[in-house]
Design an enzyme around this catalytic site. Structure first.
Site, PDB file in Angstrom:
ATOM      1  N   HIS A   1      -9.041  26.625  20.237  1.00  0.00           N
ATOM      2  CA  HIS A   1      -8.872  27.545  21.358  1.00  0.00           C
ATOM      3  C   HIS A   1      -8.935  29.002  20.880  1.00  0.00           C
ATOM      4  O   HIS A   1      -8.054  29.816  21.188  1.00  0.00           O
ATOM      5  CB  HIS A   1      -7.552  27.280  22.091  1.00  0.00           C
ATOM      6  CG  HIS A   1      -7.593  27.692  23.533  1.00  0.00           C
ATOM      7  ND1 HIS A   1      -7.041  26.956  24.532  1.00  0.00           N
ATOM      8  CD2 HIS A   1      -8.127  28.791  24.128  1.00  0.00           C
ATOM      9  CE1 HIS A   1      -7.218  27.578  25.699  1.00  0.00           C
ATOM     10  NE2 HIS A   1      -7.879  28.692  25.474  1.00  0.00           N
TER      11      HIS A   1
ATOM     12  N   GLU B   1      -3.363  20.367  24.111  1.00  0.00           N
ATOM     13  CA  GLU B   1      -3.388  21.292  22.977  1.00  0.00           C
ATOM     14  C   GLU B   1      -1.973  21.545  22.476  1.00  0.00           C
ATOM     15  O   GLU B   1      -1.085  21.782  23.294  1.00  0.00           O
ATOM     16  CB  GLU B   1      -4.061  22.610  23.390  1.00  0.00           C
ATOM     17  CG  GLU B   1      -5.517  22.434  23.783  1.00  0.00           C
ATOM     18  CD  GLU B   1      -6.197  23.741  24.188  1.00  0.00           C
ATOM     19  OE1 GLU B   1      -5.532  24.801  24.159  1.00  0.00           O
ATOM     20  OE2 GLU B   1      -7.387  23.703  24.528  1.00  0.00           O
TER      21      GLU B   1
ATOM     22  N   ARG C   1     -12.159  25.370  29.542  1.00  0.00           N
ATOM     23  CA  ARG C   1     -10.877  24.694  29.692  1.00  0.00           C
ATOM     24  C   ARG C   1     -11.041  23.217  29.348  1.00  0.00           C
ATOM     25  O   ARG C   1     -11.998  22.572  29.773  1.00  0.00           O
ATOM     26  CB  ARG C   1     -10.336  24.839  31.126  1.00  0.00           C
ATOM     27  CG  ARG C   1      -9.770  26.229  31.442  1.00  0.00           C
ATOM     28  CD  ARG C   1      -8.492  26.486  30.678  1.00  0.00           C
ATOM     29  NE  ARG C   1      -7.821  27.717  31.040  1.00  0.00           N
ATOM     30  CZ  ARG C   1      -7.970  28.879  30.401  1.00  0.00           C
ATOM     31  NH1 ARG C   1      -8.797  28.959  29.368  1.00  0.00           N
ATOM     32  NH2 ARG C   1      -7.293  29.952  30.783  1.00  0.00           N
TER      33      ARG C   1
END
Length: 317
Positions: free
Chosen positions: A278, A259, A230
């Site tokens: 990601h 993000e 994370r």
């Protein structure tokens, strides 16, 4: 009472496996394709298999068990979920093998000079990086967190003949492939000794910005930081400062504080950084693992046995 599935990534084969398991255990199953179908069938759903966003959970007022498709669940611990008496299980382990592979891909991209080589390839330039490539065999890998991600990282590290040290406040026994398990207050010691450090912990109040300026100050100037867990585990401003100053050698990041990563972020142009978007959790086998976990848990649920991956809501994972 029925099973309600709201996952668009499942194919026909996955749906047939869930249908067979539901029939075996005396349940009907509905596969909702739209929000309208979710709302239509949610009222009498006993079991929900979905990413349990707040609006999804609101559609199943009588649910007894929620199996989420997510491993990290910090965004799913909204007030209604925290107050609910429904069992809540996550997808821990479903993402771990591919995330661990991705972590090592980032590390190797840094240590073998792949970032430079790819740019040279695009320009059709033959260029040797032999003076800057490194061998990771014999290094010490520090792993922060010994859940599914961390254990898979440790397993792969042994294939590279690395020594593995780890910290985890909730892991009582030293896992396989870990040479040394330390309590969380020994994190500075782990960082001092590690040639590469990989984040593998959930995002909780306890772990947010666990890698801050102080933590980075303990790392070797030759060490690398890898994060596929994370983004908010890392103080990004402190990391940028450490990368600019040479406090650490480099970073491989699949997750960021914000993000998508803003265009103005200095991380985009840093020579000692490798970025991916990601994507560490993706795999052609992910949905298969997810369905297997759900079907195994369905068997446990109908037999009154303990479920796998029960979320401890008060701890955040």
């Amino acid at each position: 009472m029925k099973i309600l599935v709201y996952l668009r990534e499942l194919n026909e084969s996955h749906q047939k496996r869930i249908q067979a398991a539901a029939q075996e255990h005396g349940r009907s199953v509905v596969f909702a394709e739209t929000k309208e179908e979710l709302m239509k069938h949610g009222a009498d759903a006993e079991i929900l298999f979905a990413y349990s966003a707040e609006e999804v959970f609101a559609a199943v007022p009588n649910v007894k068990w929620v199996q989420t498709s997510g491993a990290g669940i910090e965004k799913q611990l909204f007030p209604a979920m925290m107050k609910s008496g429904a069992a809540f299980t996550n997808a821990a382990g479903v993402y771990a093998p591919q995330a661990a592979e991705h972590a090592f891909a980032l590390l190797l991209a840094l240590t073998r000079g792949l970032r430079v080589s790819i740019r040279r390839q695009e320009r059709r330039e033959w260029f040797s990086t032999r003076s800057s490539v490194l061998e990771i065999g014999g290094w010490t890998l520090g792993v922060i967190g010994m859940g599914g991600f961390g254990r898979e990282m440790a397993k792969r590290a042994k294939g590279f003949e690395m020594r593995v040290i780890a910290v985890d406040p909730y892991c009582a026994e030293k896992p396989a492939n870990v040479d040394e398990l330390l309590p969380l207050d020994r994190l500075p010691d782990l960082l001092r000794r590690s040639d590469a450090a990989m984040l593998a912990c959930p995002l909780t109040k306890e772990t947010e910005r666990i890698v801050d300026a102080d933590a980075l100050s303990h790392m070797k100037r030759t060490a690398y930081l890898i994060n596929v867990a994370r983004g908010r585990l890392v103080d990004e401003a402190a990391l940028c400062a450490a990368l600019r100053s040479g406090q650490i050698a480099g970073a491989g990041l699949d997750v960021m504080e914000t993000e998508p990563l803003p265009p103005e972020s200095p991380l985009w142009e840093m020579e000692n950084v490798v970025l991916t978007s990601h994507s560490a959790g993706y795999s052609q086998r992910r949905a298969d693992r997810m369905v297997k976990l759900f079907c195994d848990n369905l068997r446990r649920y109908t037999r009154g046995e303990p479920l796998q991956n029960v979320v401890r809501k008060e701890l955040g994972f």
